[in-house]
Scaffold this motif. Structure first.
Motif, mmCIF file in Angstrom:
data_model
loop_
_atom_site.group_PDB
_atom_site.id
_atom_site.type_symbol
_atom_site.label_atom_id
_atom_site.label_comp_id
_atom_site.label_asym_id
_atom_site.label_seq_id
_atom_site.Cartn_x
_atom_site.Cartn_y
_atom_site.Cartn_z
ATOM 1 N N LEU A 180 85.597 -32.113 69.503
ATOM 2 C CA LEU A 180 86.296 -32.558 70.706
ATOM 3 C C LEU A 180 85.725 -31.911 71.959
ATOM 4 O O LEU A 180 85.645 -32.552 73.018
ATOM 5 N N LEU A 181 85.322 -30.638 71.845
ATOM 6 C CA LEU A 181 84.706 -29.980 72.995
ATOM 7 C C LEU A 181 83.405 -30.658 73.399
ATOM 8 O O LEU A 181 83.122 -30.822 74.593
ATOM 9 N N SER A 182 82.616 -31.052 72.411
ATOM 10 C CA SER A 182 81.343 -31.707 72.723
ATOM 11 C C SER A 182 81.552 -33.090 73.327
ATOM 12 O O SER A 182 80.741 -33.556 74.138
ATOM 13 N N LEU A 183 82.637 -33.766 72.941
ATOM 14 C CA LEU A 183 82.897 -35.118 73.458
ATOM 15 C C LEU A 183 83.620 -35.101 74.793
ATOM 16 O O LEU A 183 83.322 -35.914 75.681
ATOM 17 N N TRP A 184 84.589 -34.190 74.946
ATOM 18 C CA TRP A 184 85.484 -34.256 76.092
ATOM 19 C C TRP A 184 85.343 -33.105 77.086
ATOM 20 O O TRP A 184 85.617 -33.279 78.264
ATOM 21 N N GLY A 185 84.965 -31.909 76.603
ATOM 22 C CA GLY A 185 85.043 -30.718 77.450
ATOM 23 C C GLY A 185 86.383 -30.042 77.262
ATOM 24 O O GLY A 185 87.361 -30.648 76.798
#
Length: 442
Positions: A180-185
């Motif tokens: 999720l961090l890689s997709l959204w920040g």
């Protein structure tokens, strides 16, 4: 309220585990649906709070946090948690678990989303304070629900199951966050986690009722739940609750041991990253943490099964809880070997055994306070004990920060002190825990 004839009660002392599970469902399943709701709330509760530990390396780099900044952020969560525990516990007993838990989860979901708007350590301290204030309702509400819906022989198992949500949440977080961090920040991750809470709030509003009010509970299940009736007692001032022996038995013992779980939650990711340079990817940081929290799930449910089995064999409830707690306290000694382990997986094994035993311990100390506390006061007593534990957690985060600063991030002292805390708490409970349901004196 009307009754049919009392149903045959499932035996906890004979037959296979499968027979016992089928017997538990034979009288009705509504109470297990209620348990599922609080299990999901507990899972959500720990996803919301565990995310910060996983994202700590990213947030520390972006905002230039020091070790003390991170300790202070967690400290302010504990301040809110301490205040919230005693207020929420009393509020739940006064207005009912359905309404109080609805409000609490709604507010903590908003607080979780607000983390995505923070731009400094101070901003995170404010968000964590509000999150702690509202998330403090979770365990008093779960304990109240379990006390209302389960007889004594099933309470430790039910407690272990809903408390397993802590480990599921802590396990899901390192599995999902890197993606999720890689997709959204990181900002969108916090906002997304807050949005999930609104789904649970809707389900709770539709599905939860107390046993006597539930529209579809079977009469046989209601009779089974209420097989150990207790006299109705009026609501009392909080000052009288503080005069109950059981209040202080639980409060001190819980305040000694509960902060250990905060240590695991907040400091295991930094410890593993420092010792073994893991980063935050699923394969590096995620798999060791998943293994640790999976063992905690087994401990949480297994701890409940052990004391329930002893009760089924004729052991008194208090004795069954205390014997189980002694076994788990001995198991926790394994954590001493974690700090100087020769490899990652030796450290993970030592920590996993201790975390699993901690959760088994917790299932039994919570069941013990349910056993001797009148049901109309259980959230108040648990809330006071939770407040004391949260104060202990505040000191724990500060102690950890100072010890790591003074020793150049050496965890050996901390891991060595942990087991002694459980033996101290067990000694206190042995002498102080009431052996039957307490009455509130005028």
């Amino acid at each position: 309220m009307h009754h049919t004839e009392t149903p045959a009660m499932p035996s906890l002392s004979r037959g296979s585990i499968g027979d016992k599970i089928r017997g538990a469902f034979a009288v009705g399943r509504t109470r297990w649906v209620m348990l599922l709701l609080v299990f999901l709330a507990t899972t959500l509760n720990y996803i919301d709070r565990a995310a910060l530990g996983i994202m700590q390396p990213i947030l520390a780099e972006k905002m230039n946090w020091t070790a003390m900044d991170y300790a202070n952020i967690n400290f302010w969560f504990q301040v809110g948690y301490a205040v919230g525990f005693v207020l929420q516990g009393r509020f739940i007993d006064k207005v009912g678990v359905k309404r109080a838990f609805f409000i609490a989860v709604l507010l903590w979901s908003l607080a979780t989303g607000a983390h995505g708007l923070a731009t400094s350590a101070v901003g995170f301290m404010v968000c964590r304070f509000i999150l702690g204030l509202t998330e403090a309702a979770n365990y008093p509400a779960c304990v109240k629900t379990t006390r209302l819906w389960f007889p004594a022989g099933e309470r430790a198992l039910a407690t272990g199951i809903f408390n397993a949500g802590t480990n599921v949440g802590a396990m899901l977080t390192p599995m999902l966050l890197p993606l999720l961090l890689s997709l959204w920040g990181w900002q969108a991750v916090f906002i997304g986690m807050g949005a999930i809470g609104f789904v649970w709030v809707t389900a709770w509003a539709i599905k939860y009722y107390n046993p006597e009010e539930h529209p579809s509970v079977r009469k046989s299940e209601l009779a089974y739940i209420q097989q150990d009736p207790e006299p109705e007692q009026p609501q009392v001032p909080f000052s009288r609750i503080l005069r109950m022996r059981g209040t202080w038995a639980f409060a001190l013992a819980y305040s000694i041991t509960a902060p250990v779980f905060w240590f695991y939650l907040y400091w295991l990711p930094p410890f593993l990253n420092q010792q073994y340079n893991l980063g935050i990817s699923v394969t590096q940081m995620g798999i060791p943490l998943i293994a640790i929290w999976l063992s905690a799930d087994f401990g949480s449910v297994g701890g409940g099964i052990l004391s329930s089995w002893l009760i089924g064999r004729g052991v008194k409830a208090t004795t069954a809880r205390l014997v189980s707690m002694l076994i788990f306290a001995c198991t926790i000694v394994s954590v001493v070997f974690a700090a100087n382990a020769s490899g990652l997986w030796i450290a993970v094994l030592a920590i996993a055994l201790a975390v699993g035993a901690h959760q088994a311990w917790t299932a039994n100390i919570w069941s013990l306070v349910m056993d001797y506390t009148p049901k109309h006061l259980v959230s108040s007593v648990f809330g006071f004990g939770g407040m004391c534990a949260a104060v202990g957690g505040m000191f724990m985060t500060q102690i950890v920060g100072h010890v790591l600063t003074a020793t150049n991030n050496n965890y050996a002292v901390l891991f060595t002190l942990i087991p002694t805390m459980y033996f101290l708490a067990l000694t206190w409970m042995f002498f102080m825990a009431p052996r039957k349901v307490e009455t509130v004196e005028d």
